[in-house]
Write a protein that holds these residues in place. Sequence first.
Motif, PDB file in Angstrom:
ATOM      1  N   UNK A  89      -4.885   8.558  -8.164  1.00  0.00           N
ATOM      2  CA  UNK A  89      -4.813   8.871  -9.536  1.00  0.00           C
ATOM      3  C   UNK A  89      -4.895  10.376  -9.888  1.00  0.00           C
ATOM      4  N   UNK A  90      -4.620  10.724 -10.954  1.00  0.00           N
ATOM      5  CA  UNK A  90      -4.898  12.314 -11.326  1.00  0.00           C
ATOM      6  C   UNK A  90      -5.926  12.293 -12.337  1.00  0.00           C
ATOM      7  N   UNK A  91      -6.749  13.384 -12.105  1.00  0.00           N
ATOM      8  CA  UNK A  91      -7.793  13.677 -13.097  1.00  0.00           C
ATOM      9  C   UNK A  91      -8.821  12.502 -13.316  1.00  0.00           C
ATOM     10  N   UNK A  92      -9.129  12.045 -14.493  1.00  0.00           N
ATOM     11  CA  UNK A  92      -9.706  10.834 -14.629  1.00  0.00           C
ATOM     12  C   UNK A  92      -9.613   9.762 -13.890  1.00  0.00           C
ATOM     13  N   UNK A 121      -6.106   8.887  -2.697  1.00  0.00           N
ATOM     14  CA  UNK A 121      -5.436  10.120  -3.148  1.00  0.00           C
ATOM     15  C   UNK A 121      -5.844  10.679  -4.523  1.00  0.00           C
ATOM     16  N   UNK A 122      -6.407  11.870  -4.401  1.00  0.00           N
ATOM     17  CA  UNK A 122      -6.955  12.421  -5.468  1.00  0.00           C
ATOM     18  C   UNK A 122      -6.180  13.708  -6.028  1.00  0.00           C
ATOM     19  N   UNK A 123      -5.459  13.602  -7.159  1.00  0.00           N
ATOM     20  CA  UNK A 123      -4.728  14.558  -7.847  1.00  0.00           C
ATOM     21  C   UNK A 123      -5.328  15.175  -8.792  1.00  0.00           C
ATOM     22  N   UNK A 124      -5.422  16.466  -8.911  1.00  0.00           N
ATOM     23  CA  UNK A 124      -5.999  17.372  -9.883  1.00  0.00           C
ATOM     24  C   UNK A 124      -7.309  16.864 -10.162  1.00  0.00           C
ATOM     25  N   UNK A 125      -8.266  16.537  -9.045  1.00  0.00           N
ATOM     26  CA  UNK A 125      -9.462  16.201  -9.461  1.00  0.00           C
ATOM     27  C   UNK A 125     -10.156  17.032 -10.248  1.00  0.00           C
ATOM     28  N   UNK A 126     -10.850  16.531 -11.331  1.00  0.00           N
ATOM     29  CA  UNK A 126     -11.665  17.176 -12.152  1.00  0.00           C
ATOM     30  C   UNK A 126     -13.099  17.623 -11.715  1.00  0.00           C
ATOM     31  N   UNK A 127     -12.942  18.677 -10.935  1.00  0.00           N
ATOM     32  CA  UNK A 127     -14.402  18.911 -10.044  1.00  0.00           C
ATOM     33  C   UNK A 127     -15.686  19.326 -11.126  1.00  0.00           C
ATOM     34  N   UNK A 142     -16.599   7.397   3.097  1.00  0.00           N
ATOM     35  CA  UNK A 142     -16.387   5.778   3.340  1.00  0.00           C
ATOM     36  C   UNK A 142     -14.872   5.802   4.051  1.00  0.00           C
ATOM     37  N   UNK A 143     -14.005   6.534   3.370  1.00  0.00           N
ATOM     38  CA  UNK A 143     -12.643   6.463   3.681  1.00  0.00           C
ATOM     39  C   UNK A 143     -11.899   7.724   3.875  1.00  0.00           C
ATOM     40  N   UNK A 144     -10.501   7.871   4.291  1.00  0.00           N
ATOM     41  CA  UNK A 144      -9.414   8.942   4.408  1.00  0.00           C
ATOM     42  C   UNK A 144      -9.237   9.324   2.891  1.00  0.00           C
ATOM     43  N   UNK A 145      -9.568  10.466   2.626  1.00  0.00           N
ATOM     44  CA  UNK A 145      -9.334  11.274   1.290  1.00  0.00           C
ATOM     45  C   UNK A 145      -8.377  12.447   1.366  1.00  0.00           C
ATOM     46  N   UNK A 146      -7.624  12.522   0.572  1.00  0.00           N
ATOM     47  CA  UNK A 146      -6.670  13.641   0.370  1.00  0.00           C
ATOM     48  C   UNK A 146      -6.701  14.243  -0.790  1.00  0.00           C
TER      49      UNK A 146
END
Length: 220
Positions: free
Chosen positions: A103-106, A124-130, A150-154
């Motif tokens: 997902x993107x952001x939220x 898969x994290x798009x535009x993660x709101x750090x 826990x899992x592979x993350x990009x």
Amino acid sequence: MSRGTSTETVSTPSGDARLTWHPASRPRAVLALGHGAGGGIEARDLRALAGALPGHGVTVALVEQPWRVAGNKVAPAPGTLDTAWTALWPRLAAAGPPVVAGGRSAGARVACRTAAGLGALAVLALAFPLHPPGKPGKSRAEELTGAAAELPVLVLQGERDPFGRPGEFPPGVPLTAVPGGDHGFAVPKRPKEGALSEEAALAVLTDAAADWITGLPGAG
């Protein structure tokens, strides 16, 4: 909608959600993508992935949260978003191939919070709101690092994202920076000489996602 695209409604405790499927002919994985709090599945990064990934053997399911389906303008609390996402997950898993939560952001935050418990293949994290813009002290890094434990993350992050520039992310979290991109992966209208066009910047995003997903253990 593109050829082969279909939509369906899924009932959740938070109301009806909607899935828009962009199928691959021989899918090795499904990528479920949730939208942000300020928009829906029309976001440029979600559209780009839905257009590009089926050609790499990845079916894309764009997920509209019930609040968007109902026509509301304000997203509900995170717990409500997580409840809806969890409720529709069995339909995503029923598609057959393993499911990557994204997902993107939220929507990226929802994916990070729930992926391990739902049995997702990866995140898969798009535009993660750090953090909120201008407030780096209010970090949400624990959601991201918790998922990565826990899992592979990009993470795919715009170079100019005010919600967290690539250099601000925790060490060890895999991240691809999208040159010139802001929180919506738009590039400056008057770019500097040698800067990427928006089309080229989105190609960085889609290529990175395709390479990563197709290389995951368990995909294919």
